[in-house]
Design an enzyme around this catalytic site. Sequence first.
Site, PDB file in Angstrom:
ATOM      1  N   ASP A  31       0.813  -1.328  -0.114  1.00  0.00           N
ATOM      2  CA  ASP A  31      -0.060   0.153  -0.081  1.00  0.00           C
ATOM      3  C   ASP A  31       0.788   1.235   0.131  1.00  0.00           C
ATOM      4  O   ASP A  31       2.003   1.171   0.999  1.00  0.00           O
ATOM      5  CB  ASP A  31      -0.921  -0.105   1.247  1.00  0.00           C
ATOM      6  CG  ASP A  31      -2.163   0.813   0.996  1.00  0.00           C
ATOM      7  OD1 ASP A  31      -3.332   0.349   1.162  1.00  0.00           O
ATOM      8  OD2 ASP A  31      -1.905   1.985   0.893  1.00  0.00           O
ATOM      9  N   ASP A  51       4.114   1.574  -4.126  1.00  0.00           N
ATOM     10  CA  ASP A  51       3.140   1.894  -5.188  1.00  0.00           C
ATOM     11  C   ASP A  51       3.063   0.849  -6.381  1.00  0.00           C
ATOM     12  O   ASP A  51       4.334   0.524  -6.805  1.00  0.00           O
ATOM     13  CB  ASP A  51       3.493   3.360  -5.720  1.00  0.00           C
ATOM     14  CG  ASP A  51       2.242   3.887  -6.498  1.00  0.00           C
ATOM     15  OD1 ASP A  51       1.735   3.198  -7.314  1.00  0.00           O
ATOM     16  OD2 ASP A  51       1.885   5.097  -6.195  1.00  0.00           O
ATOM     17  N   PHE A  73      -6.828  -4.168  -4.377  1.00  0.00           N
ATOM     18  CA  PHE A  73      -7.871  -3.090  -4.144  1.00  0.00           C
ATOM     19  C   PHE A  73      -7.074  -1.811  -4.299  1.00  0.00           C
ATOM     20  O   PHE A  73      -7.840  -0.844  -3.714  1.00  0.00           O
ATOM     21  CB  PHE A  73      -8.143  -2.936  -2.492  1.00  0.00           C
ATOM     22  CG  PHE A  73      -8.757  -4.514  -2.015  1.00  0.00           C
ATOM     23  CD1 PHE A  73     -10.354  -4.369  -2.162  1.00  0.00           C
ATOM     24  CD2 PHE A  73      -8.171  -5.288  -1.531  1.00  0.00           C
ATOM     25  CE1 PHE A  73     -10.852  -5.676  -1.560  1.00  0.00           C
ATOM     26  CE2 PHE A  73      -8.618  -6.444  -1.179  1.00  0.00           C
ATOM     27  CZ  PHE A  73     -10.068  -6.782  -1.134  1.00  0.00           C
ATOM     28  N   TYR A 141     -14.375   6.931 -13.272  1.00  0.00           N
ATOM     29  CA  TYR A 141     -14.053   5.889 -12.226  1.00  0.00           C
ATOM     30  C   TYR A 141     -14.602   4.309 -12.758  1.00  0.00           C
ATOM     31  O   TYR A 141     -13.847   3.548 -12.791  1.00  0.00           O
ATOM     32  CB  TYR A 141     -14.664   6.131 -10.794  1.00  0.00           C
ATOM     33  CG  TYR A 141     -14.770   5.009  -9.900  1.00  0.00           C
ATOM     34  CD1 TYR A 141     -13.638   4.192  -9.347  1.00  0.00           C
ATOM     35  CD2 TYR A 141     -16.110   4.333  -9.399  1.00  0.00           C
ATOM     36  CE1 TYR A 141     -13.557   3.175  -8.767  1.00  0.00           C
ATOM     37  CE2 TYR A 141     -16.302   3.240  -8.613  1.00  0.00           C
ATOM     38  CZ  TYR A 141     -14.868   2.771  -8.296  1.00  0.00           C
ATOM     39  OH  TYR A 141     -14.886   1.480  -7.581  1.00  0.00           O
ATOM     40  N   ASN A 170     -22.807  -1.039  -3.435  1.00  0.00           N
ATOM     41  CA  ASN A 170     -22.344  -0.047  -2.139  1.00  0.00           C
ATOM     42  C   ASN A 170     -21.905  -0.626  -0.839  1.00  0.00           C
ATOM     43  O   ASN A 170     -22.893  -1.248  -0.304  1.00  0.00           O
ATOM     44  CB  ASN A 170     -23.499   0.884  -2.032  1.00  0.00           C
ATOM     45  CG  ASN A 170     -23.543   2.058  -3.035  1.00  0.00           C
ATOM     46  OD1 ASN A 170     -24.012   1.588  -4.230  1.00  0.00           O
ATOM     47  ND2 ASN A 170     -23.186   3.120  -2.854  1.00  0.00           N
ATOM     48  N   HIS A 189     -18.531   9.211   1.170  1.00  0.00           N
ATOM     49  CA  HIS A 189     -19.508   8.292   1.066  1.00  0.00           C
ATOM     50  C   HIS A 189     -20.610   8.428   2.073  1.00  0.00           C
ATOM     51  O   HIS A 189     -20.778   9.207   3.170  1.00  0.00           O
ATOM     52  CB  HIS A 189     -18.909   6.836   1.296  1.00  0.00           C
ATOM     53  CG  HIS A 189     -17.965   6.440   0.265  1.00  0.00           C
ATOM     54  ND1 HIS A 189     -18.348   6.232  -0.866  1.00  0.00           N
ATOM     55  CD2 HIS A 189     -16.503   6.325   0.351  1.00  0.00           C
ATOM     56  CE1 HIS A 189     -17.308   6.105  -1.730  1.00  0.00           C
ATOM     57  NE2 HIS A 189     -16.405   5.906  -1.068  1.00  0.00           N
ATOM     58  N   ARG A 221     -29.467   2.534  -3.866  1.00  0.00           N
ATOM     59  CA  ARG A 221     -28.434   1.633  -3.924  1.00  0.00           C
ATOM     60  C   ARG A 221     -28.563   0.322  -3.266  1.00  0.00           C
ATOM     61  O   ARG A 221     -29.533   0.276  -2.378  1.00  0.00           O
ATOM     62  CB  ARG A 221     -27.201   2.589  -3.399  1.00  0.00           C
ATOM     63  CG  ARG A 221     -26.739   4.078  -4.027  1.00  0.00           C
ATOM     64  CD  ARG A 221     -26.057   3.536  -5.540  1.00  0.00           C
ATOM     65  NE  ARG A 221     -25.840   4.688  -6.203  1.00  0.00           N
ATOM     66  CZ  ARG A 221     -26.696   5.366  -7.208  1.00  0.00           C
ATOM     67  NH1 ARG A 221     -27.996   4.760  -7.310  1.00  0.00           N
ATOM     68  NH2 ARG A 221     -26.155   6.351  -7.882  1.00  0.00           N
TER      69      ARG A 221
HETATM   70  N1  UDP Z   1     -24.937  11.069  -1.056  1.00  0.00           N
HETATM   71  C1  UDP Z   1     -25.745  12.071  -0.644  1.00  0.00           C
HETATM   72  N2  UDP Z   1     -25.010  12.790   0.107  1.00  0.00           N
HETATM   73  C2  UDP Z   1     -23.577  12.731   0.592  1.00  0.00           C
HETATM   74  C3  UDP Z   1     -23.139  11.604   0.226  1.00  0.00           C
HETATM   75  C4  UDP Z   1     -23.671  10.910  -0.851  1.00  0.00           C
HETATM   76  O1  UDP Z   1     -27.038  12.180  -1.032  1.00  0.00           O
HETATM   77  O2  UDP Z   1     -22.951  13.142   1.341  1.00  0.00           O
HETATM   78  C5  UDP Z   1     -25.525   9.920  -2.079  1.00  0.00           C
HETATM   79  C6  UDP Z   1     -24.950   9.956  -3.448  1.00  0.00           C
HETATM   80  O3  UDP Z   1     -25.488  10.963  -4.426  1.00  0.00           O
HETATM   81  C7  UDP Z   1     -25.386   8.479  -3.908  1.00  0.00           C
HETATM   82  C8  UDP Z   1     -25.543   7.695  -2.667  1.00  0.00           C
HETATM   83  O4  UDP Z   1     -25.551   8.622  -1.613  1.00  0.00           O
HETATM   84  O5  UDP Z   1     -26.730   8.693  -4.490  1.00  0.00           O
HETATM   85  C9  UDP Z   1     -24.127   6.699  -2.530  1.00  0.00           C
HETATM   86  O6  UDP Z   1     -23.229   7.704  -2.807  1.00  0.00           O
HETATM   87  P1  UDP Z   1     -21.657   6.997  -2.112  1.00  0.00           P
HETATM   88  O7  UDP Z   1     -20.618   8.353  -2.417  1.00  0.00           O
HETATM   89  O8  UDP Z   1     -21.887   6.765  -0.723  1.00  0.00           O
HETATM   90  O9  UDP Z   1     -21.318   5.628  -2.991  1.00  0.00           O
HETATM   91  P2  UDP Z   1     -21.167   5.523  -4.523  1.00  0.00           P
HETATM   92  O10 UDP Z   1     -22.623   5.355  -5.045  1.00  0.00           O
HETATM   93  O11 UDP Z   1     -20.555   6.797  -5.294  1.00  0.00           O
HETATM   94  O12 UDP Z   1     -20.285   4.547  -4.711  1.00  0.00           O
END
Ligand code: UDP
Length: 331
Positions: A31, A51, A73, A141, A170, A189, A221
Site C-alpha cells: 500500500d 506503489d 484493491f 471511475y 455499495n 460516502h 443503491r
Molecule cells: N450521497 C448523498 N450525500 C452525501 C454522500 C452521498 O446524498 O453526502 C448519495 C450519492 O449521491 C449517492 C449515494 O449517496 O446517491 C451513495 O453515494 P456514495 O458516495 O456513498 O457511493 P457511490 O454510489 O458513489 O459508490
Amino acid sequence: MAILVAGGAGYIGSHMVKDLIEHGEDVVVADNLSTGHRAAVDPKAKFYEGDIRDRKFLDKLFDSEDITAIVHFAAFSIVPESMTKPLKYFDNNTGGMITLLEAMKDHGIKHIVFSSTAATYGTPEHMPIKETDPQKPINPYGLSKLMMEQMMAWADRSYGIKFVALRYFNVAGAAVDGSIGEDHGPETHLVPIIMQVAQGKRDELSIFGNDYNTPDGTNVRDYVHVMDLADAHMLALKYLAEGNESAAFNLGSSTGFSNMQMLEAAREVTGKPIPAKMAPRRGGDPDSLIAASDKARKVLGWKPKFDDVHDIIATAWKWHSTHPNGFDDRD
Ligand code: UDP
C-alpha cells in the site's frame, strides 16, 4: 506461500486482510498509504509501503515473497472526484493494472481477484443488473475499472493469468468487533457521512438530488457489508485455486435502499436526529443500482450474513462512535 493484498491499508482491503488472517492465511500487504492507514493493517500481515505503478517495488516484493495470488484493491474510488480529475483515475487505476499484470506475468503469478464496481454498468437498462448486462460507464471511475477488467481478460488469453472480477455495489459497515472501519479524508460516502452527522462532527447531511426516477426521488443503491464482501473474495481465491475459468460476479444484497431510507434507518439505529437537507444532484449518479447476485451465491457459494441495512449501519455506528477520529489516534 502468501496472498498479496494490494491496497490492504484501505477500507475494504484492511477488512480483507483481517478476514484472511482469521482464516489462517499468510498475508502480505502492499500500500502506498495515499488514502489508507498503516494502523488499519493487522500486525500479523507483512507490510510493504510502495506503489503498484512502481515496477521496481513490485519486483522486489515478488522476489522476496512467495505470492500465490493477489487481491487487488489499490485504486481510487470516488465517483465525483473522477468527474473532475479523470486522468488521476486512469493513471492510478488503469495504469497501475498494466504494471501489476506485467509483473505478475514475469514472476509467474497466475491468480488475481479484482475489486470491480457496479459503476462499470453505467445507467442500467433494467433492474436488477446481471453480470451479462452491457457495461457502459457514465463516469471515469467506472471506465477506469472497466478498462482494468478488459486488460485482465487479455492477460488471461495471452498469458494465462486467471482473474475474478467482483463488481461491488455499495459497500458499508465495519468489522463486527469494532476494531477497524471506514476512514476516508475527506469523507464522501453516504453511510460514514451520516455517521459523522450522528456524532455531531457535521451539522447536517446533504442529500444529492430528489428528482431522480425512483419512488422517493432520491438515488437507490444496494448495500453490502464489508465483511460479507471480504468473504466473497475468500471464495473467489478458492474458486481460482480449484482451476476454474476467469469470471465476473456482482456482489450486492439484491435489495435497493434510497438515500432517504438509509437516513431513516440510521436515525433508528443511532437514536440521533441526524438533520438533513436536499441539495442539487451530484455528477455521475445513475438513478438506481441493484445487483442480481445469484451468480455469486450459486457459483461461489456466497452467503452474505448481513441482509438488513440496520445491521450494516449498526456495525458502522460501533466503529464511528468508538473511534471519533478514525485511525488518527493510532497512525
Ligand atoms: N450521497 C448523498 N450525500 C452525501 C454522500 C452521498 O446524498 O453526502 C448519495 C450519492 O449521491 C449517492 C449515494 O449517496 O446517491 C451513495 O453515494 P456514495 O458516495 O456513498 O457511493 P457511490 O454510489 O458513489 O459508490
